[in-house]
Scaffold this motif. Structure first.
Motif, mmCIF file in Angstrom:
data_model
loop_
_atom_site.group_PDB
_atom_site.id
_atom_site.type_symbol
_atom_site.label_atom_id
_atom_site.label_comp_id
_atom_site.label_asym_id
_atom_site.label_seq_id
_atom_site.Cartn_x
_atom_site.Cartn_y
_atom_site.Cartn_z
ATOM 1 N N GLN A 36 0.890 -1.584 -0.123
ATOM 2 C CA GLN A 36 0.100 -0.246 -0.302
ATOM 3 C C GLN A 36 1.035 0.992 0.157
ATOM 4 O OE1 GLN A 36 -3.065 0.116 2.702
ATOM 5 N NE2 GLN A 36 -3.158 -2.463 3.102
ATOM 6 N N ALA A 37 0.031 2.522 -0.791
ATOM 7 C CA ALA A 37 0.989 3.666 0.153
ATOM 8 C C ALA A 37 1.191 3.383 0.953
ATOM 9 C CB ALA A 37 0.171 4.520 -0.789
ATOM 10 N N GLY A 38 2.849 4.261 1.380
ATOM 11 C CA GLY A 38 3.242 4.397 2.909
ATOM 12 C C GLY A 38 3.907 3.363 3.195
ATOM 13 N N ASP A 39 3.868 2.480 2.443
ATOM 14 C CA ASP A 39 5.284 0.891 2.385
ATOM 15 C C ASP A 39 6.235 1.704 2.280
ATOM 16 O OD1 ASP A 39 3.205 -0.248 4.325
ATOM 17 O OD2 ASP A 39 1.954 -1.740 2.248
ATOM 18 N N VAL A 40 7.081 0.899 3.273
ATOM 19 C CA VAL A 40 8.749 0.917 2.451
ATOM 20 C C VAL A 40 8.972 -0.342 1.963
ATOM 21 C CG1 VAL A 40 10.802 1.545 3.417
ATOM 22 C CG2 VAL A 40 9.117 3.113 3.941
ATOM 23 N N ILE A 41 9.897 -0.706 1.006
ATOM 24 C CA ILE A 41 10.510 -1.564 0.984
ATOM 25 C C ILE A 41 12.445 -1.569 0.204
ATOM 26 C CG2 ILE A 41 8.060 -2.505 -0.335
ATOM 27 C CD1 ILE A 41 9.043 -1.755 -2.722
ATOM 28 N N GLU A 42 12.757 -2.634 0.366
ATOM 29 C CA GLU A 42 13.669 -2.434 -0.080
ATOM 30 C C GLU A 42 13.946 -3.783 -0.924
ATOM 31 O OE1 GLU A 42 18.144 -3.052 2.008
ATOM 32 O OE2 GLU A 42 17.066 -4.840 1.841
ATOM 33 N N VAL A 43 14.778 -2.836 -2.382
ATOM 34 C CA VAL A 43 14.974 -3.809 -3.644
ATOM 35 C C VAL A 43 15.900 -3.797 -3.607
ATOM 36 C CG1 VAL A 43 13.964 -3.616 -6.453
ATOM 37 C CG2 VAL A 43 12.366 -2.899 -4.570
ATOM 38 N N SER A 44 16.951 -4.549 -4.158
ATOM 39 C CA SER A 44 17.872 -5.466 -4.564
ATOM 40 C C SER A 44 18.590 -6.013 -5.160
ATOM 41 C CB SER A 44 18.845 -5.598 -3.136
ATOM 42 O OG SER A 44 18.739 -6.881 -2.868
ATOM 43 N N VAL A 45 19.353 -5.682 -6.262
ATOM 44 C CA VAL A 45 20.101 -6.274 -7.831
ATOM 45 C C VAL A 45 21.417 -7.414 -7.272
ATOM 46 C CG1 VAL A 45 19.827 -7.056 -10.281
ATOM 47 C CG2 VAL A 45 18.163 -5.410 -8.991
ATOM 48 N N TRP A 46 20.992 -8.958 -7.414
ATOM 49 C CA TRP A 46 22.311 -9.264 -6.678
ATOM 50 C C TRP A 46 23.445 -8.869 -7.944
ATOM 51 C CZ3 TRP A 46 24.673 -13.918 -8.853
ATOM 52 C CH2 TRP A 46 25.921 -14.476 -7.775
ATOM 53 N N PRO A 59 1.686 8.506 -2.591
ATOM 54 C CA PRO A 59 0.504 8.598 -2.733
ATOM 55 C C PRO A 59 -0.004 7.911 -3.541
ATOM 56 C CG PRO A 59 1.398 10.100 -1.428
ATOM 57 C CD PRO A 59 2.671 9.421 -1.975
ATOM 58 N N ASP A 60 0.035 8.245 -4.821
ATOM 59 C CA ASP A 60 -0.218 7.349 -6.238
ATOM 60 C C ASP A 60 0.298 5.492 -6.324
ATOM 61 O OD1 ASP A 60 2.676 7.038 -7.104
ATOM 62 O OD2 ASP A 60 2.209 8.474 -8.498
ATOM 63 N N GLY A 61 0.637 5.083 -5.458
ATOM 64 C CA GLY A 61 1.007 3.747 -5.144
ATOM 65 C C GLY A 61 2.032 3.516 -6.115
ATOM 66 N N ASP A 62 3.399 4.594 -6.929
ATOM 67 C CA ASP A 62 4.601 3.723 -7.417
ATOM 68 C C ASP A 62 5.529 3.624 -6.815
ATOM 69 O OD1 ASP A 62 1.572 3.663 -9.456
ATOM 70 O OD2 ASP A 62 3.028 5.832 -10.549
ATOM 71 N N ILE A 63 5.860 3.230 -7.236
ATOM 72 C CA ILE A 63 7.473 3.603 -7.040
ATOM 73 C C ILE A 63 8.485 3.254 -8.441
ATOM 74 C CG2 ILE A 63 7.271 1.869 -5.196
ATOM 75 C CD1 ILE A 63 9.115 -0.249 -6.925
ATOM 76 N N SER A 64 9.813 4.484 -8.213
ATOM 77 C CA SER A 64 10.701 4.574 -9.281
ATOM 78 C C SER A 64 11.596 3.625 -8.779
ATOM 79 C CB SER A 64 10.806 6.599 -9.256
ATOM 80 O OG SER A 64 11.750 6.231 -10.367
ATOM 81 N N PHE A 65 12.250 3.099 -10.187
ATOM 82 C CA PHE A 65 13.711 2.708 -9.795
ATOM 83 C C PHE A 65 14.489 2.255 -10.968
ATOM 84 C CE2 PHE A 65 16.493 -1.461 -9.574
ATOM 85 C CZ PHE A 65 16.140 -1.390 -8.091
ATOM 86 N N ILE A 71 6.917 1.778 -11.722
ATOM 87 C CA ILE A 71 5.634 0.906 -11.978
ATOM 88 C C ILE A 71 5.458 1.286 -11.168
ATOM 89 C CG2 ILE A 71 7.415 -0.321 -13.431
ATOM 90 C CD1 ILE A 71 8.224 -1.853 -10.605
ATOM 91 N N LYS A 72 4.025 0.484 -10.915
ATOM 92 C CA LYS A 72 2.625 0.481 -9.771
ATOM 93 C C LYS A 72 3.335 -0.553 -8.832
ATOM 94 C CE LYS A 72 -1.069 1.900 -9.730
ATOM 95 N NZ LYS A 72 -1.273 2.757 -8.720
ATOM 96 N N ALA A 73 2.835 -0.572 -7.463
ATOM 97 C CA ALA A 73 4.189 -0.972 -6.845
ATOM 98 C C ALA A 73 2.298 -1.491 -5.534
ATOM 99 C CB ALA A 73 4.452 -1.387 -5.922
ATOM 100 N N GLU A 74 1.434 -0.668 -5.578
ATOM 101 C CA GLU A 74 0.394 -0.764 -4.733
ATOM 102 C C GLU A 74 -0.526 -1.865 -5.410
ATOM 103 O OE1 GLU A 74 -2.923 2.123 -2.723
ATOM 104 O OE2 GLU A 74 -2.441 2.764 -4.723
ATOM 105 N N GLY A 75 -1.370 -2.923 -4.169
ATOM 106 C CA GLY A 75 -1.995 -4.098 -4.808
ATOM 107 C C GLY A 75 -1.602 -4.846 -4.945
ATOM 108 N N SER A 76 -0.155 -5.001 -5.121
ATOM 109 C CA SER A 76 0.691 -6.134 -5.376
ATOM 110 C C SER A 76 1.408 -6.644 -3.858
ATOM 111 C CB SER A 76 1.893 -6.056 -6.580
ATOM 112 O OG SER A 76 1.587 -5.422 -7.667
ATOM 113 N N SER A 77 1.823 -8.465 -4.590
ATOM 114 C CA SER A 77 2.370 -8.991 -3.197
ATOM 115 C C SER A 77 3.706 -8.323 -3.217
ATOM 116 C CB SER A 77 1.561 -10.146 -3.152
ATOM 117 O OG SER A 77 2.641 -10.656 -4.095
#
Length: 130
Positions: A36-46, A59-65, A71-77
């Motif tokens: 959900q919007a407001g969640d903090v995640i860590e993304v790493s590529v080996w 707040p719009d549900g997106d992350i930028s990588f 890309i849309k992150a909100e609503g995804s596992s």
């Protein structure tokens, strides 16, 4: 003659067990926590030092990588988001090994209103539920 035709009861039991296993896997994906919007995640590529980021879901549900943009992150596992990132990065990196970790689920909040001692919004975590 095949063992399946000689013992129809065995065939039926195996069919039922495989159907239950498939349904359990599908239900596990549906029951997984949805970002959900407001969640903090860590993304790493080996083996890609520049592709390790701690990200706040906007707040719009997106992350930028890097490399893949927004890309849309909100609503995804977490598992679904990981696969989306792998698919997008595959255009730039052959067989990327991606890890996505939920660091903070700040998107899950509850509100307390009315005549109470401490009105406001509070994150849902084990401490607030118990």
């Amino acid at each position: 003659m095949s063992v399946w035709f000689r013992n129809p009861l065995l065939s039926l039991v195996l069919l039922l067990v495989s159907g239950i296993a498939l349904a359990t896997t599908e239900n596990a994906d549906e029951a997984a926590y949805k970002l959900q919007a407001g969640d903090v995640i860590e993304v790493s590529v080996w083996r890609e030092e520049g592709l390790q980021k701690e990200l706040l879901i906007a707040p719009d549900g997106d992350i930028s990588f890097p490399l893949i943009g927004s890309i849309k992150a909100e609503g995804s596992s977490v598992k679904q988001l990981r696969q989306t990132i792998i698919d997008k990065l595959s255009e730039f990196i052959p067989s990327p090994s991606v890890s996505v970790t939920l660091l903070q689920s700040a998107g899950n909040v509850f509100s307390v209103i009315g005549k109470v001692n401490r009105p406001g919004q509070f994150p849902i975590d084990r401490k607030s539920v118990v």
